[in-house]
Design an enzyme around this catalytic site. Structure first.
Site, mmCIF file in Angstrom:
data_model
loop_
_atom_site.group_PDB
_atom_site.id
_atom_site.type_symbol
_atom_site.label_atom_id
_atom_site.label_comp_id
_atom_site.label_asym_id
_atom_site.label_seq_id
_atom_site.Cartn_x
_atom_site.Cartn_y
_atom_site.Cartn_z
ATOM 1 N N GLY A 180 -2.826 -0.672 12.669
ATOM 2 C CA GLY A 180 -2.591 -1.077 11.277
ATOM 3 C C GLY A 180 -1.809 -0.007 10.530
ATOM 4 N N GLY A 182 -0.944 -0.229 7.078
ATOM 5 C CA GLY A 182 -1.056 -0.288 5.624
ATOM 6 C C GLY A 182 -1.324 1.119 5.125
ATOM 7 N N ALA A 268 -7.565 0.342 11.285
ATOM 8 C CA ALA A 268 -7.317 0.201 9.839
ATOM 9 C C ALA A 268 -6.616 -1.136 9.618
ATOM 10 C CB ALA A 268 -6.455 1.360 9.340
ATOM 11 N N VAL A 269 -7.364 -2.209 9.915
ATOM 12 C CA VAL A 269 -6.764 -3.549 9.913
ATOM 13 C C VAL A 269 -7.201 -4.365 8.709
ATOM 14 C CG1 VAL A 269 -6.324 -3.708 12.384
ATOM 15 C CG2 VAL A 269 -8.598 -4.286 11.500
ATOM 16 N N HIS A 443 15.919 18.043 -17.277
ATOM 17 C CA HIS A 443 16.604 18.633 -16.122
ATOM 18 C C HIS A 443 16.113 20.059 -15.911
ATOM 19 C CE1 HIS A 443 19.917 19.616 -13.380
ATOM 20 N NE2 HIS A 443 20.006 20.758 -14.036
#
Length: 464
Positions: A180, A182, A268-269, A443
């Site tokens: 996975g 993600g 990590a699905v 900047h």
């Protein structure tokens, strides 16, 4: 024992629940918050916060390895994984303790135990001391979610891990498979890869970070591959053969199944909502694929019962949950509340390089029928990025060609998780390209690239 009576009971103390409880108390409501494990929920204890602490250690280690580029000397570099983890746990503990302090300060009653909805307006809590009965006309369910477990790929805590094991690793992986790509998968892949694990990422979709803009995904993938990761897209882990010291993964790719050997696997699905054993069905609450169905104001089909955060569906983000918590507390108090718009919520991923986005991707904007103008600006054209030694990255902005509305912004590179908020505010204020062009950006900063990306969409870019 008589039932304790409150104006509002919150079940769960994660970033949705604890924020709802505090906002309710601020508004003068009598509030109780029930928590079965740790104050702060998954986010503080096992999610957002401890992972960022780990990733910070990896980032510092990576910078130390680059010392020579900065004219510095750092020799015999190394790390102590136990000390890295201990720091991460310390950070989580400090914040979890902070929630307890905030509850006391705001006079929220904390009840540690497991809650069940025993009827309309009733909550039964199993505590160490027995069962406590609570009643309130308003109940907020904020029980969150847990890791999805696929059949055959279940975690065992030894060789196959969920995010929880990966946060307190029993060993340092040498050869790691992450299933996975993600946010959760790619953050752990980034962490362990930076610390020297040979890392392979398998993603079932056609690209890593599949919810992001395709161009950003492609840029990030290139960076990951350059860092030594192996990325397998349109691929699927069919099964895992486990033994004491290794895991053999059967990976299907392009219609062929190959076997690869690893010493550690992180799954990590995705996630599933914590909807079980709460008594939701008995009350007649509608649930669809482990998520409670709500309206735009987080109201369920039962009067006086709300559901917020991960349990109420995507996007599964802590900041969405917190915002919903505030909205629901204000609704309960009778104030005018605004629903949370999912398309106005930024997503942030803290891999190296970082990824952040808000609004529509280029593909989704076209799909929705917009005539669009797209601007891009590379980090290599920015003085601050070069001075920081971070010249890899890009900012992409998407506008409605007819109205000048900012439809989406997508970034990859150093500190973009901090930069994205500028565009989030812009969208909230319904800013046009003209407003953004006329804004003076300081900047030298990375934020100047945001300005240039807008200018580029309208063929006015200066530094490219």
């Amino acid at each position: 024992m008589a039932a304790q009576t409150f104006d509002m009971i919150v079940i769960g103390s994660g970033p949705g629940g604890y924020v709802a409880a505090i906002r309710g108390a601020q508004l003068g409501l009598k509030v109780a918050c029930v928590e079965r494990e740790h104050l702060g929920g998954i986010c503080l204890n096992w999610g957002c916060i401890p992972t960022k602490a780990l990733l910070r250690s990896a980032e510092v280690f990576h910078l130390m390895e680059r010392a020579k580029e900065f004219g510095l000397k750092a020799e015999n570099l190394g790390y102590d994984i136990d000390a890295v983890v201990a720091r991460s746990r310390g950070v989580a503990k400090q914040l979890s303790g902070g929630i307890g302090h905030l509850f006391k300060k705001n006079k929220v009653t904390t009840i540690m135990g497991e809650a069940t909805l025993s009827g309309k307006g009733k909550v039964s809590v199993k505590t160490d001391k027995g069962t406590e009965e609570l009643t309130a006309p308003n109940i907020v369910v904020a029980t969150g979610a847990r890791a999805r477990e696929l059949p055959g790929l279940e975690a065992d805590g030894k060789r196959v891990w969920t995010y929880k094991h990966a946060l307190q690793p029993p060993h340092m992986p040498k050869k790691l498979l992450v299933i996975g790509s993600g946010a959760i998968g790619i953050e752990f892949a980034s962490f362990y890869n930076t610390l020297g694990a040979e890392t392979t990422v398998v993603e079932v979709m056609d690209r890593v970070l599949p919810v992001e803009d395709a161009e950003i995904s492609a840029f990030a993938k290139k960076a990951f591959v350059k860092q030594g990761m192996k990325i397998m897209e349109k691929s699927m882990v069919k099964k895992l053969d486990r033994s004491a010291d290794k895991v053999v993964a059967h990976i299907e790719s392009n219609g062929k199944v190959e076997t690869m050997e690893f010493d550690t696997v992180i799954s990590a699905v995705g996630i599933v909502g914590n909807v079980e054993n709460l008594g939701l069905e008995a009350l007649g609450v509608k649930i669809d694929r482990t998520h409670v169905i709500t309206d735009a104001f987080c109201r369920t089909s039962v009067e006086g019962l709300y559901a917020i955060g991960d349990i109420a569906g995507a996007p599964w983000l802590a900041h969405k949950a917190s915002h919903e918590g505030v909205m629901v507390a204000e609704l309960i108090k009778g104030l005018h509340a605004h629903p949370v718009k999912p398309e106005s919520i930024a997503g942030c991923t803290y891999c190296n390089p970082q990824v952040a986005s808000v609004g529509l991707t280029e593909a989704k904007a076209k799909e929705a029928g917009y005539d669009i103008k797209v601007g891009r600006f590379p980090f290599i054209g920015n003085g601050k990025a070069i001075a920081l030694g971070e010249p890899q990255g890009m900012i992409k902005t998407i506008f409605d060609a007819k109205t000048g509305e900012l439809l989406g912004a997508h970034m990859v590179g150093a500190e973009v998780t901090e930069l994205i908020q500028g565009y989030v505010i812009g969208r909230q204020l319904e800013t046009t390209e003209q407003d953004l062009m006329e804004t003076v950006f300081p900047h030298p900063t990375l934020s100047e690239m945001m300005h240039e990306s807008v200018l580029d969409a309208f063929d006015r870019v200066i530094h490219m």
